[in-house]
Write an enzyme that holds these catalytic residues in place. Structure first.
Site, mmCIF file in Angstrom:
data_model
loop_
_atom_site.group_PDB
_atom_site.id
_atom_site.type_symbol
_atom_site.label_atom_id
_atom_site.label_comp_id
_atom_site.label_asym_id
_atom_site.label_seq_id
_atom_site.Cartn_x
_atom_site.Cartn_y
_atom_site.Cartn_z
ATOM 1 N N LEU A 65 0.837 -1.202 0.000
ATOM 2 C CA LEU A 65 0.000 0.000 0.000
ATOM 3 C C LEU A 65 0.874 1.256 0.000
ATOM 4 O O LEU A 65 2.064 1.188 0.274
ATOM 5 C CB LEU A 65 -0.909 -0.030 1.240
ATOM 6 C CG LEU A 65 -1.841 -1.245 1.297
ATOM 7 C CD1 LEU A 65 -2.518 -1.357 2.651
ATOM 8 C CD2 LEU A 65 -2.879 -1.192 0.188
ATOM 9 N N THR A 94 6.388 0.742 2.093
ATOM 10 C CA THR A 94 7.387 1.492 2.869
ATOM 11 C C THR A 94 6.627 2.413 3.823
ATOM 12 O O THR A 94 5.913 3.316 3.375
ATOM 13 C CB THR A 94 8.286 2.338 1.944
ATOM 14 O OG1 THR A 94 8.881 1.478 0.977
ATOM 15 C CG2 THR A 94 9.375 3.048 2.735
ATOM 16 N N LYS A 169 15.064 0.502 5.158
ATOM 17 C CA LYS A 169 14.546 0.973 3.855
ATOM 18 C C LYS A 169 14.519 2.512 3.796
ATOM 19 O O LYS A 169 14.831 3.117 2.762
ATOM 20 C CB LYS A 169 13.137 0.394 3.667
ATOM 21 C CG LYS A 169 12.332 0.961 2.535
ATOM 22 C CD LYS A 169 12.855 0.566 1.165
ATOM 23 C CE LYS A 169 12.052 1.230 0.063
ATOM 24 N NZ LYS A 169 12.658 1.097 -1.241
ATOM 25 N N LYS A 244 7.067 11.144 0.668
ATOM 26 C CA LYS A 244 6.648 10.446 1.900
ATOM 27 C C LYS A 244 7.855 9.804 2.589
ATOM 28 O O LYS A 244 8.055 9.964 3.793
ATOM 29 C CB LYS A 244 5.618 9.367 1.533
ATOM 30 C CG LYS A 244 5.307 8.403 2.652
ATOM 31 C CD LYS A 244 4.886 7.012 2.168
ATOM 32 C CE LYS A 244 5.830 6.322 1.270
ATOM 33 N NZ LYS A 244 5.775 4.897 1.108
HETATM 34 P P1 NAD Z 1 0.912 2.577 -6.150
HETATM 35 O O1 NAD Z 1 0.266 3.845 -5.737
HETATM 36 O O2 NAD Z 1 1.170 2.296 -7.588
HETATM 37 O O3 NAD Z 1 0.042 1.338 -5.565
HETATM 38 C C1 NAD Z 1 -0.599 1.338 -4.321
HETATM 39 C C2 NAD Z 1 -1.969 0.677 -4.520
HETATM 40 O O4 NAD Z 1 -2.615 0.558 -3.256
HETATM 41 C C3 NAD Z 1 -2.900 1.528 -5.419
HETATM 42 O O5 NAD Z 1 -3.340 0.726 -6.505
HETATM 43 C C4 NAD Z 1 -4.056 1.895 -4.478
HETATM 44 O O6 NAD Z 1 -5.309 1.949 -5.133
HETATM 45 C C5 NAD Z 1 -3.999 0.755 -3.478
HETATM 46 N N1 NAD Z 1 -4.651 1.013 -2.198
HETATM 47 C C6 NAD Z 1 -4.562 2.123 -1.411
HETATM 48 N N2 NAD Z 1 -5.273 1.914 -0.279
HETATM 49 C C7 NAD Z 1 -5.815 0.686 -0.367
HETATM 50 C C8 NAD Z 1 -6.637 -0.100 0.498
HETATM 51 N N3 NAD Z 1 -7.047 0.346 1.686
HETATM 52 N N4 NAD Z 1 -7.009 -1.331 0.089
HETATM 53 C C9 NAD Z 1 -6.600 -1.808 -1.108
HETATM 54 N N5 NAD Z 1 -5.811 -1.128 -1.966
HETATM 55 C C10 NAD Z 1 -5.428 0.105 -1.585
HETATM 56 O O7 NAD Z 1 2.252 2.481 -5.308
HETATM 57 P P2 NAD Z 1 3.521 1.523 -5.591
HETATM 58 O O8 NAD Z 1 4.481 2.259 -6.438
HETATM 59 O O9 NAD Z 1 3.034 0.174 -5.975
HETATM 60 O O10 NAD Z 1 4.157 1.507 -4.116
HETATM 61 C C11 NAD Z 1 3.595 0.731 -3.062
HETATM 62 C C12 NAD Z 1 4.534 0.792 -1.861
HETATM 63 O O11 NAD Z 1 5.821 0.280 -2.241
HETATM 64 C C13 NAD Z 1 4.770 2.214 -1.342
HETATM 65 O O12 NAD Z 1 4.838 2.183 0.054
HETATM 66 C C14 NAD Z 1 6.112 2.596 -1.965
HETATM 67 O O13 NAD Z 1 6.782 3.564 -1.184
HETATM 68 C C15 NAD Z 1 6.814 1.256 -1.989
HETATM 69 N N6 NAD Z 1 7.839 1.093 -3.041
HETATM 70 C C16 NAD Z 1 7.595 1.469 -4.324
HETATM 71 C C17 NAD Z 1 8.585 1.299 -5.300
HETATM 72 C C18 NAD Z 1 8.381 1.708 -6.747
HETATM 73 O O14 NAD Z 1 9.361 1.697 -7.506
HETATM 74 N N7 NAD Z 1 7.162 2.041 -7.171
HETATM 75 C C19 NAD Z 1 9.807 0.711 -4.948
HETATM 76 C C20 NAD Z 1 10.004 0.290 -3.633
HETATM 77 C C21 NAD Z 1 9.010 0.487 -2.683
#
Ligand code: NAD
Length: 296
Positions: A65, A94, A169, A244
């Site tokens: 999330l 994260t 992280k 964030k």
């Molecule tokens: P994203 O915004 O693409 O995906 C998050 C998803 O969570 C969205 O589809 C949203 O609709 C869903 N969501 C939000 N609240 C929800 C709930 N209550 N129930 C169900 N679904 C819900 O984000 P992302 O890029 O996939 O990143 C996710 C996490 O991973 C973050 O914490 C980010 O910091 C971390 N992260 C991302 C990357 C990257 O390269 N994108 C790399 C490492 C870590």
């Protein structure tokens, strides 16, 4: 084959869940976004109408999330109380270490297990199952999680007790943001002085300025294929998510009374770039913010 629920099918969650599917696990996904649900179904995934429907009677629950707020609102005492006793929760978003620790304590009181398992490696790492998992929690819970983590990642580290995965992280992303800004600055300076960005990148990659941002995530458009810079900074790690993470680094620095002056500058850059309407772009788009400041 294990019964797994996957909550949060965004840029990272979708390919991670698909890699579990490829390893023949029985996955039920859930996301609040219709687009995310449709994408997962297109890849052959099953979905449920609510998060609880997805998680009930599952052996493993994985969450991916946006932030700690989303995790705390989902993984409440009541929600965890509705899971099967013994359920393993792998929380891979994260988030702040305090929320990770609080949810792990709730899980324990409900006879479940929870590890914080944030990832590094970006969307390409999620697609290629080469993520690095940085785990906080007990050795026992980590061993239970290993068969699933290895379907999605290549390097799995035990950082320490609950919350240590998140703290590690946060340190990584603090450094990553600074490296991305520095790399962008060098590429802007070189090209503004007539250098070819591809040649400049190739040379620094083999010199003392080499770093991950330059090697696998070049922010300059047209230098590298398959990275967000080659597709108008879409589909990667959002500016809002980096902002964030830098906010989390600043909270941790205040709590430990440890200065992170470069982190404070990086936070201000990313926050301003987001406020200018670029929060959904990939974080490598910061090169445009720096360029834009130069031209003013
Ligand atoms: P994203 O915004 O693409 O995906 C998050 C998803 O969570 C969205 O589809 C949203 O609709 C869903 N969501 C939000 N609240 C929800 C709930 N209550 N129930 C169900 N679904 C819900 O984000 P992302 O890029 O996939 O990143 C996710 C996490 O991973 C973050 O914490 C980010 O910091 C971390 N992260 C991302 C990357 C990257 O390269 N994108 C790399 C490492 C870590």
């Amino acid at each position: 084959m294990q019964k797994i629920a996957f909550i949060g099918l965004g840029n990272m969650g979708n390919p991670m869940a698909i890699n579990l599917l490829k390893n023949s696990h029985d996955i039920i996904g859930f996301d609040l976004s219709k687009e995310a649900i449709a994408n997962f179904k297109k890849a052959g995934g099953k979905t449920a109408a609510t998060a609880l429907d997805a998680c009930r009677d599952r052996e493993v629950v994985i969450t991916m999330l946006p932030s700690g707020k989303h995790v705390a609102e989902l993984l409440t005492d009541e929600f965890i109380g509705n899971l099967k006793p013994g359920t393993l929760i792998i929380e891979s978003s994260t988030i702040d270490p305090a929320t990770a620790k609080a949810v792990a304590t709730l899980a324990k009181t409900r006879n479940c297990f929870m590890i914080d398992a944030p990832v590094s490696g970006g969307t390409a790492g999620a697609q290629n199952a080469t993520l690095t998992f940085i785990v906080g929690g007990t050795q026992d819970a980590l061993q239970k999680a290993m068969p699933y983590l290895t379907c999605m990642g290549k390097n799995i580290f035990h950082a320490g007790p609950s919350g240590a995965g998140q703290m590690t992280k946060i340190c990584n992303n603090l450094l990553l943001s600074i490296l991305m800004i520095g790399t962008s600055e060098a590429l802007n300076l070189g090209t503004a002085n007539g250098l070819d960005p591809k040649v400049l990148s190739e040379i620094i990659q083999k010199s003392s300025g080499r770093n991950w941002a330059l090697e696998v995530y070049n922010p300059y458009p047209g230098v590298m294929e398959g990275v967000p810079a080659s597709r108008e900074y879409t589909g990667g790690f959002a500016v809002d998510l980096m902002t964030k993470d830098l906010g989390l680094a600043m909270e941790a620095s205040l709590a430990a009374k440890t200065a992170i002056p470069m982190g404070n500058i990086a936070f201000n850059f990313y926050k301003t770039w987001s406020e200018e309407g670029n929060g959904k772009l990939d974080f490598s788009s910061i090169i445009r913010f720096l360029d834009h400041k130069e031209s003013n």
